[in-house]
Scaffold this motif. Sequence first.
Motif, PDB file in Angstrom:
ATOM      1  N   ASP A  14      -9.994 -14.058  -0.060  1.00  0.00           N
ATOM      2  CA  ASP A  14      -9.862 -15.271  -0.869  1.00  0.00           C
ATOM      3  C   ASP A  14      -8.426 -15.775  -0.958  1.00  0.00           C
ATOM      4  O   ASP A  14      -8.190 -16.938  -1.292  1.00  0.00           O
ATOM      5  CB  ASP A  14     -10.416 -15.023  -2.278  1.00  0.00           C
ATOM      6  N   ALA A  15      -7.467 -14.909  -0.654  1.00  0.00           N
ATOM      7  CA  ALA A  15      -6.051 -15.309  -0.699  1.00  0.00           C
ATOM      8  C   ALA A  15      -5.528 -15.760   0.661  1.00  0.00           C
ATOM      9  O   ALA A  15      -4.396 -16.240   0.763  1.00  0.00           O
ATOM     10  CB  ALA A  15      -5.198 -14.153  -1.216  1.00  0.00           C
ATOM     11  N   PHE A  16      -6.320 -15.606   1.705  1.00  0.00           N
ATOM     12  CA  PHE A  16      -5.874 -15.897   3.073  1.00  0.00           C
ATOM     13  C   PHE A  16      -5.589 -17.382   3.254  1.00  0.00           C
ATOM     14  O   PHE A  16      -6.420 -18.234   2.947  1.00  0.00           O
ATOM     15  CB  PHE A  16      -6.947 -15.432   4.047  1.00  0.00           C
ATOM     16  N   ARG A  17      -4.392 -17.676   3.759  1.00  0.00           N
ATOM     17  CA  ARG A  17      -4.008 -19.051   4.091  1.00  0.00           C
ATOM     18  C   ARG A  17      -3.789 -19.114   5.601  1.00  0.00           C
ATOM     19  O   ARG A  17      -2.744 -18.671   6.104  1.00  0.00           O
ATOM     20  CB  ARG A  17      -2.743 -19.457   3.334  1.00  0.00           C
ATOM     21  N   SER A  18      -4.744 -19.647   6.310  1.00  0.00           N
ATOM     22  CA  SER A  18      -4.660 -19.671   7.768  1.00  0.00           C
ATOM     23  C   SER A  18      -3.608 -20.667   8.239  1.00  0.00           C
ATOM     24  O   SER A  18      -3.179 -21.548   7.487  1.00  0.00           O
ATOM     25  CB  SER A  18      -6.022 -20.023   8.373  1.00  0.00           C
ATOM     26  N   ALA A  19      -3.203 -20.513   9.488  1.00  0.00           N
ATOM     27  CA  ALA A  19      -2.230 -21.433  10.078  1.00  0.00           C
ATOM     28  C   ALA A  19      -2.801 -22.842  10.069  1.00  0.00           C
ATOM     29  O   ALA A  19      -4.017 -23.034  10.228  1.00  0.00           O
ATOM     30  CB  ALA A  19      -1.901 -20.998  11.500  1.00  0.00           C
ATOM     31  N   GLN A  44      -3.405  -5.084   6.583  1.00  0.00           N
ATOM     32  CA  GLN A  44      -2.148  -4.498   6.111  1.00  0.00           C
ATOM     33  C   GLN A  44      -1.006  -4.995   6.999  1.00  0.00           C
ATOM     34  O   GLN A  44      -1.109  -4.966   8.220  1.00  0.00           O
ATOM     35  CB  GLN A  44      -2.194  -2.976   6.189  1.00  0.00           C
ATOM     36  N   TRP A  45       0.079  -5.411   6.355  1.00  0.00           N
ATOM     37  CA  TRP A  45       1.266  -5.893   7.078  1.00  0.00           C
ATOM     38  C   TRP A  45       2.430  -4.998   6.683  1.00  0.00           C
ATOM     39  O   TRP A  45       2.822  -4.958   5.521  1.00  0.00           O
ATOM     40  CB  TRP A  45       1.541  -7.338   6.695  1.00  0.00           C
ATOM     41  N   ARG A  46       2.994  -4.283   7.641  1.00  0.00           N
ATOM     42  CA  ARG A  46       4.150  -3.419   7.382  1.00  0.00           C
ATOM     43  C   ARG A  46       5.335  -3.975   8.151  1.00  0.00           C
ATOM     44  O   ARG A  46       5.275  -4.117   9.367  1.00  0.00           O
ATOM     45  CB  ARG A  46       3.842  -1.983   7.827  1.00  0.00           C
ATOM     46  N   ALA A  47       6.408  -4.292   7.446  1.00  0.00           N
ATOM     47  CA  ALA A  47       7.532  -4.956   8.123  1.00  0.00           C
ATOM     48  C   ALA A  47       8.852  -4.642   7.451  1.00  0.00           C
ATOM     49  O   ALA A  47       8.927  -4.499   6.233  1.00  0.00           O
ATOM     50  CB  ALA A  47       7.312  -6.466   8.143  1.00  0.00           C
ATOM     51  N   ARG A  48       9.890  -4.572   8.273  1.00  0.00           N
ATOM     52  CA  ARG A  48      11.256  -4.445   7.768  1.00  0.00           C
ATOM     53  C   ARG A  48      11.991  -5.783   7.784  1.00  0.00           C
ATOM     54  O   ARG A  48      12.593  -6.157   6.794  1.00  0.00           O
ATOM     55  CB  ARG A  48      12.023  -3.395   8.583  1.00  0.00           C
ATOM     56  N   ALA A  91       3.444 -16.231   3.886  1.00  0.00           N
ATOM     57  CA  ALA A  91       2.884 -17.544   4.191  1.00  0.00           C
ATOM     58  C   ALA A  91       1.383 -17.467   4.436  1.00  0.00           C
ATOM     59  O   ALA A  91       0.644 -18.424   4.160  1.00  0.00           O
ATOM     60  CB  ALA A  91       3.581 -18.147   5.407  1.00  0.00           C
ATOM     61  N   LEU A  92       0.911 -16.331   4.932  1.00  0.00           N
ATOM     62  CA  LEU A  92      -0.519 -16.149   5.211  1.00  0.00           C
ATOM     63  C   LEU A  92      -1.290 -15.702   3.974  1.00  0.00           C
ATOM     64  O   LEU A  92      -2.525 -15.639   4.009  1.00  0.00           O
ATOM     65  CB  LEU A  92      -0.703 -15.121   6.326  1.00  0.00           C
ATOM     66  N   GLY A  93      -0.579 -15.376   2.896  1.00  0.00           N
ATOM     67  CA  GLY A  93      -1.256 -14.970   1.675  1.00  0.00           C
ATOM     68  C   GLY A  93      -1.182 -13.498   1.356  1.00  0.00           C
ATOM     69  O   GLY A  93      -1.787 -13.036   0.384  1.00  0.00           O
ATOM     70  N   PHE A  94      -0.431 -12.738   2.163  1.00  0.00           N
ATOM     71  CA  PHE A  94      -0.272 -11.315   1.877  1.00  0.00           C
ATOM     72  C   PHE A  94       0.542 -11.135   0.597  1.00  0.00           C
ATOM     73  O   PHE A  94       1.442 -11.925   0.297  1.00  0.00           O
ATOM     74  CB  PHE A  94       0.448 -10.607   3.024  1.00  0.00           C
ATOM     75  N   ARG A  95       0.228 -10.054  -0.108  1.00  0.00           N
ATOM     76  CA  ARG A  95       0.965  -9.710  -1.325  1.00  0.00           C
ATOM     77  C   ARG A  95       1.699  -8.396  -1.116  1.00  0.00           C
ATOM     78  O   ARG A  95       1.107  -7.386  -0.760  1.00  0.00           O
ATOM     79  CB  ARG A  95      -0.012  -9.598  -2.496  1.00  0.00           C
ATOM     80  N   GLU A  96       3.016  -8.408  -1.319  1.00  0.00           N
ATOM     81  CA  GLU A  96       3.831  -7.203  -1.166  1.00  0.00           C
ATOM     82  C   GLU A  96       3.595  -6.280  -2.356  1.00  0.00           C
ATOM     83  O   GLU A  96       3.867  -6.640  -3.487  1.00  0.00           O
ATOM     84  CB  GLU A  96       5.313  -7.574  -1.072  1.00  0.00           C
ATOM     85  N   LEU A  97       3.108  -5.074  -2.065  1.00  0.00           N
ATOM     86  CA  LEU A  97       2.772  -4.138  -3.137  1.00  0.00           C
ATOM     87  C   LEU A  97       3.711  -2.944  -3.214  1.00  0.00           C
ATOM     88  O   LEU A  97       3.716  -2.228  -4.213  1.00  0.00           O
ATOM     89  CB  LEU A  97       1.335  -3.622  -2.963  1.00  0.00           C
ATOM     90  N   GLY A  98       4.483  -2.686  -2.166  1.00  0.00           N
ATOM     91  CA  GLY A  98       5.359  -1.520  -2.186  1.00  0.00           C
ATOM     92  C   GLY A  98       6.112  -1.364  -0.889  1.00  0.00           C
ATOM     93  O   GLY A  98       6.340  -2.339  -0.164  1.00  0.00           O
ATOM     94  N   ALA A  99       6.479  -0.121  -0.604  1.00  0.00           N
ATOM     95  CA  ALA A  99       7.297   0.139   0.583  1.00  0.00           C
ATOM     96  C   ALA A  99       7.084   1.561   1.076  1.00  0.00           C
ATOM     97  O   ALA A  99       6.620   2.443   0.337  1.00  0.00           O
ATOM     98  CB  ALA A  99       8.771  -0.087   0.262  1.00  0.00           C
ATOM     99  N   GLN A 100       7.437   1.784   2.337  1.00  0.00           N
ATOM    100  CA  GLN A 100       7.344   3.096   2.982  1.00  0.00           C
ATOM    101  C   GLN A 100       8.723   3.471   3.522  1.00  0.00           C
ATOM    102  O   GLN A 100       9.409   2.637   4.119  1.00  0.00           O
ATOM    103  CB  GLN A 100       6.336   3.059   4.119  1.00  0.00           C
ATOM    104  N   LEU A 101       9.102   4.720   3.323  1.00  0.00           N
ATOM    105  CA  LEU A 101      10.372   5.226   3.832  1.00  0.00           C
ATOM    106  C   LEU A 101      10.149   6.621   4.405  1.00  0.00           C
ATOM    107  O   LEU A 101       9.474   7.440   3.792  1.00  0.00           O
ATOM    108  CB  LEU A 101      11.408   5.305   2.707  1.00  0.00           C
ATOM    109  N   SER A 102      10.707   6.864   5.589  1.00  0.00           N
ATOM    110  CA  SER A 102      10.674   8.195   6.202  1.00  0.00           C
ATOM    111  C   SER A 102      12.083   8.751   6.247  1.00  0.00           C
ATOM    112  O   SER A 102      13.023   8.034   6.612  1.00  0.00           O
ATOM    113  CB  SER A 102      10.084   8.128   7.619  1.00  0.00           C
TER     114      SER A 102
END
Length: 240
Positions: free
Chosen positions: A107-112, A211-215, A225-236
């Motif tokens: 429902d949050a998806f905003r297509s191109a 899921q979108w994982r990006a630095r 822009a596509l409607g993803f919501r940033e919920l946190g982060a991953q670190l190794s």
Amino acid sequence: MSIDPLLARARALWEGLAAAPVSFAPEGGVSVVVSPESRLCPAGWVGVVSLGDAAVATAPTQRLAVLVREGLAALPVAAVADADAVREVLPVARVLGPAALSYLTPDAFRSAPPGASAVRRLPRLDPELRGLEEAAGEESSAEAALGDITSPAFVVRAGGGVVAAAGYQVWPGGVAHISVLTDPAWRGRGLARVTASATVAHACAAGLLPQWRARPLPSRRVAAALGFRELGAQLSIELT
């Protein structure tokens, strides 16, 4: 207290990938567990994933788990996936990340927007994708990991070759891990959003959680822009 369903599903994914009994504590904070088989990080490293007001961490040995537990306890949860902050409390040799973790509900998806570049579909191992990886360079190609996708590849062609592509790999729990790559000479033209939009639409139609994982910040902007919501982060972290 009820929890955001999107956050709950994202947490369930990473709890499973920890490969040892661990959970994001309802009261917040960091939960650390010994897990030599953890998929939160490379083998032998420490993996940290923060989502919302809680985090989980895995360590390959009991000794390192104790060290990580004591070190991260000195930081607020918001900082446990911050490389600079972690260096202040742990003996860090190398890090990967941090990478922002973003998720999207249909429902949050905003297509191109209509009229954007035409997107075509290719088999996931099509040789044309290798040409794009060569043009993008080793570092960008490794980050995108198009070779790992299990979906078709959604591409834009120009000048006789593929200049942008996206796809996804199905992860445990019905998660679609998105991969996007654009030829450096064609960046800044919205092609990442166009190919990723087709990929996300395909994943949502299959009932998967994108899921979108990006630095890089530009990649995170595409996700937003596509409607993803940033919920946190991953670190190794590799410790000395």
